[in-house]
Design a protein around this motif. Sequence first.
Motif, PDB file in Angstrom:
ATOM      1  N   CYS A  42      75.746  49.272   5.157  1.00 24.06           N
ATOM      2  CA  CYS A  42      75.216  49.617   6.469  1.00 24.06           C
ATOM      3  C   CYS A  42      73.891  48.872   6.676  1.00 24.06           C
ATOM      4  CB  CYS A  42      74.980  51.122   6.533  1.00 24.06           C
ATOM      5  SG  CYS A  42      74.284  51.675   8.105  1.00 24.06           S
ATOM      6  N   SER A  44      71.361  50.035   7.820  1.00 20.72           N
ATOM      7  CA  SER A  44      70.288  50.948   7.406  1.00 20.72           C
ATOM      8  C   SER A  44      69.892  50.717   5.943  1.00 20.72           C
ATOM      9  CB  SER A  44      70.726  52.402   7.581  1.00 20.72           C
ATOM     10  OG  SER A  44      71.072  52.649   8.924  1.00 20.72           O
ATOM     11  N   HIS A  64      75.572  54.664   1.748  1.00 21.08           N
ATOM     12  CA  HIS A  64      75.938  55.992   2.250  1.00 21.08           C
ATOM     13  C   HIS A  64      77.255  55.964   3.015  1.00 21.08           C
ATOM     14  CE1 HIS A  64      72.979  55.038   5.776  1.00 21.08           C
ATOM     15  NE2 HIS A  64      74.126  54.440   5.955  1.00 21.08           N
ATOM     16  N   CYS A  90      75.930  60.102   4.949  1.00 19.88           N
ATOM     17  CA  CYS A  90      74.501  59.788   4.878  1.00 19.88           C
ATOM     18  C   CYS A  90      73.626  60.858   4.252  1.00 19.88           C
ATOM     19  CB  CYS A  90      73.980  59.478   6.268  1.00 19.88           C
ATOM     20  SG  CYS A  90      74.761  58.018   6.964  1.00 19.88           S
ATOM     21  N   CYS A 159      79.624  56.450   7.804  1.00 15.21           N
ATOM     22  CA  CYS A 159      78.389  56.311   8.595  1.00 15.21           C
ATOM     23  C   CYS A 159      78.709  55.676   9.942  1.00 15.21           C
ATOM     24  CB  CYS A 159      77.312  55.513   7.855  1.00 15.21           C
ATOM     25  SG  CYS A 159      75.876  55.206   8.919  1.00 15.21           S
ATOM     26  N   ARG A 339      82.465  44.965   8.683  1.00 13.39           N
ATOM     27  CA  ARG A 339      81.725  45.732   7.698  1.00 13.39           C
ATOM     28  C   ARG A 339      82.030  45.165   6.318  1.00 13.39           C
ATOM     29  NH1 ARG A 339      77.452  48.581   9.172  1.00 13.39           N
ATOM     30  NH2 ARG A 339      77.518  50.804   8.741  1.00 13.39           N
TER      31      ARG A 339
END
Length: 349
Positions: A42, A44, A64, A90, A159, A339
């Motif tokens: 991700c 993040s 996550h 997450c 996520c 992804r």
Amino acid sequence: MPTSVPALVATSTTGPFEHGTVERRDLRPADVRIDIAYAGVCHSDIHTVRGEWGATEYPLTPGHEIAGIVSEVGEGVTRYAVGDRVGVGCFVDSCRECPECLAGEEQFCQKGVIYTYGTVGHDGVRTQGGYSQQIVVDEDYVVRIPDSLDLDVAAPLLCAGITLYSPLKRWKAGPGVRVGIVGMGGLGHMGVKIAHALGAHVTVLSQSLSKKDDGLRFGADEYVATSDAESMRPLRGSFDLIISTVSADIDLDRFLGLLGTGGALVFVGLPENPQQFSMFSLTSARRIIAGSNIGGIRETQEMLDFCAEHGIAAEIETIAASEVDGAWDRVVASDVRYRFVIDTATIGA
Ligand code: NAP
Ligand code: ZN
């Protein structure tokens, strides 16, 4: 005695990852041990490790979007058994008592949700995430992956999937609702698929047309390059809901102007810098600006079941642990389709 588990470990903002270990606690009565098969990458993870959201403590194992198989259960576990296909998203704990927790919105826990990595848990131990081969989690923070979803393409739902599903549901994406998705990366491509399955009219607002064929295949009705002023002009005032997944600075007034009266611009993308907008962009058409953060455990399970029912999964590129540093650079360059998912068996290899 805690178990040492092979993991990718970040030791600085600049990388590269080291092949090291993380410690997983002995099972408490409500815990399940999960053999992680795949972990999604991700944006993040990147913001966090690179210190873009504030100082980070190292060593840190991010991740996550976790999909795997239950390998052991604590004596008090009631919902999962060895061999079950499960996911962790997450967060891995919350206070369980505040109104938000009781409402199933643990991500907004008043005492602070315990994120899957980088948060000091109620036991005083800093959490470490899914770029590893195993994790121990309380069963209340584990979800079931439906049999029809392969684990690799299910991992990003934990996520990216829930982060788009939750605001699309809250803002009532459905037939007759005109939805714009800004940015078609990991989150954005899930947003297109889910909004389409909900019956909304979906437009992708991407930097260029380079991913147009993919966007239409994912279910978009329209695909527009935000760099092309000519194509953007007719869209003014035409959306009920726009969700921004953009990870970088964004021209808020431009996107607010695309909303019709009472329309909402909802942020899930979390750029490093504060962003500005003119109040006139809101008042001129009673527009709304809002945010959304992942989703609670109950809604995450609902999203997984919805995706299974509608045949929705992430578009992934599976990578070995040794390729993660390069993959991160490609994510930052908006060169992800859509992804990256780490095959955790390759950690330490
Ligand atoms: P990602 O795969 O990198 O996707 C972000 C997309 O934004 C890119 O593919 C690109 O789409 C667009 N973009 C990137 N840089 C841009 C720029 N300079 N100008 C305009 N558009 C740009 O990242 P992600 O994993 O989907 O995450 C997106 C953001 O959401 C990150 O900030 C992440 O931290 C955040 N996030 C928030 C939550 C939450 O619950 N709120 C959950 C997960 C992630 P195009 O190439 O199509 O333009
Ligand atoms: Zn994420």
